[in-house]
Design an enzyme around this catalytic site. Structure first.
Site, short mmCIF file in Angstrom:
data_model
loop_
_atom_site.label_atom_id
_atom_site.label_comp_id
_atom_site.label_asym_id
_atom_site.label_seq_id
_atom_site.Cartn_x
_atom_site.Cartn_y
_atom_site.Cartn_z
N HIS A 30 0.80 -1.00 0.28
CA HIS A 30 -0.18 0.07 0.07
C HIS A 30 0.86 1.20 -0.08
CE1 HIS A 30 -3.18 2.82 0.88
NE2 HIS A 30 -4.17 1.85 1.29
N ASP B 197 -9.97 6.51 -6.30
CA ASP B 197 -9.80 5.24 -5.48
C ASP B 197 -10.14 4.31 -6.69
OD1 ASP B 197 -9.95 3.11 -3.82
OD2 ASP B 197 -11.22 3.94 -2.48
N GLU C 142 -0.25 1.40 -5.67
CA GLU C 142 0.04 0.14 -4.90
C GLU C 142 0.02 -0.93 -5.69
OE1 GLU C 142 -3.29 -0.03 -1.94
OE2 GLU C 142 -3.42 2.15 -2.15
#
Length: 282
Positions: free
Chosen positions: A155, A200, A257
């Site tokens: 992450h 996101d 990520e």
């Protein structure tokens, strides 16, 4: 002087400080096996670590490179991002040469993790620093007698001067699931990804390297074993709701990520899986 690896106290948590002869440096916390700092040779800090991060062992440290396993985000019934980022790991290997420093941290299932996820496993995180390069490798071995499946991610919080001015290249033409828009599946049609709002996204089947342009800094990002790329920035409203982030923290970070999120990785008894993310300051 040759490369060095030292045990240090980082805000009350035990950590390893790696340094090479050329001046590259990194800090890896034993809590969560989390890379908290990376400075390439002749460069500046490339990872974002929240000034409001908590180091009391009760919660994950906000920033750096947390390890998500055996569940990425809320994609399942386990705690968000799994069970490894809030537990102590042990040092299983450390070595260095004239131009590199390497540490491997290890976690084996405990009674505590078994109560949450009843599987026998060993996870190892290997961090290698050399020159302008950082390699972070996650290896998972199924040490039980039955198969299991998992999702995972590194992450990575990257530090940027101003997120609206940063440019991420290499995702053109890829499908992604937009978690900020009701999980709709879309296709990226822009030459570069520009963050101007809450972002996101889980990009699928990314095989080519990425390039992050941030003012006069260029960072190459490459993954092996991880088929997906997650791009995340909470933006103003969601950032304000995070107790361990300053109100303007979203402006100075961008998560890119390496992940296995869309499809679970299945491991038979005795099998291993390896995923790696490499960052190169260009």
């Amino acid at each position: 002087m040759p490369a060095t690896i030292e045990t240090v106290d980082f805000h009350g948590q035990p950590a390893l400080a790696l340094a090479t002869q050329a001046g590259a440096r990194a800090v890896v916390s034993l809590f969560g096996a989390q890379v908290l700092s990376w400075i390439p040779a002749g460069g500046e800090e490339h990872l974002y670590l929240s000034p409001a991060a908590v180091y009391d062992g009760s919660t994950a440290i906000r920033g750096g490179i947390p390890v998500c396993f055996p569940q990425f985000a809320g994609l399942g019934k386990l705690p968000k991002h799994g069970i490894l980022r809030t537990r102590p790991w042990i040092v299983s290997d450390q070595r260095s040469g004239d131009d590199y420093a390497l540490v491997t941290l290890r976690f084996t299932e405990t009674d505590d993790t078994w109560a949450i996820w009843p599987q026998n496993f060993v996870a190892e995180l290997t961090v290698v620093v050399e020159g302008e390069r950082l390699d972070v490798e996650l290896e998972v071995e199924n040490t039980g007698h039955a198969p299991f499946a998992f999702t995972a991610a590194l992450h990575t919080y990257l530090r940027v001067h101003e997120v609206e001015n940063a440019r991420l290249e290499g995702l053109y033409g890829h499908d992604y699931r937009d978690s900020a828009d009701h999980d709709r599946v879309k296709r990226d049609s822009g030459d570069v990804l520009v963050v101007e709002d809450e972002t996101d996204r889980i990009y699928h089947d990314v095989k080519r390297p990425l390039l992050l342009r941030d003012r006069n800094r260029h960072l190459g990002i490459n993954a092996e074993g991880f088929p997906d790329v997650v791009v995340w920035n909470p933006w103003e409203e969601r950032c304000a709701a995070l107790a361990d982030m300053p109100a303007n923290g979203f402006r100075h970070m961008l998560c890119v990520e390496a992940a296995a999120a869309r499809q679970r990785i299945e491991l038979d008894a005795g099998e291993s899986w390896v995923g790696r993310q490499s960052l190169v300051a260009l």
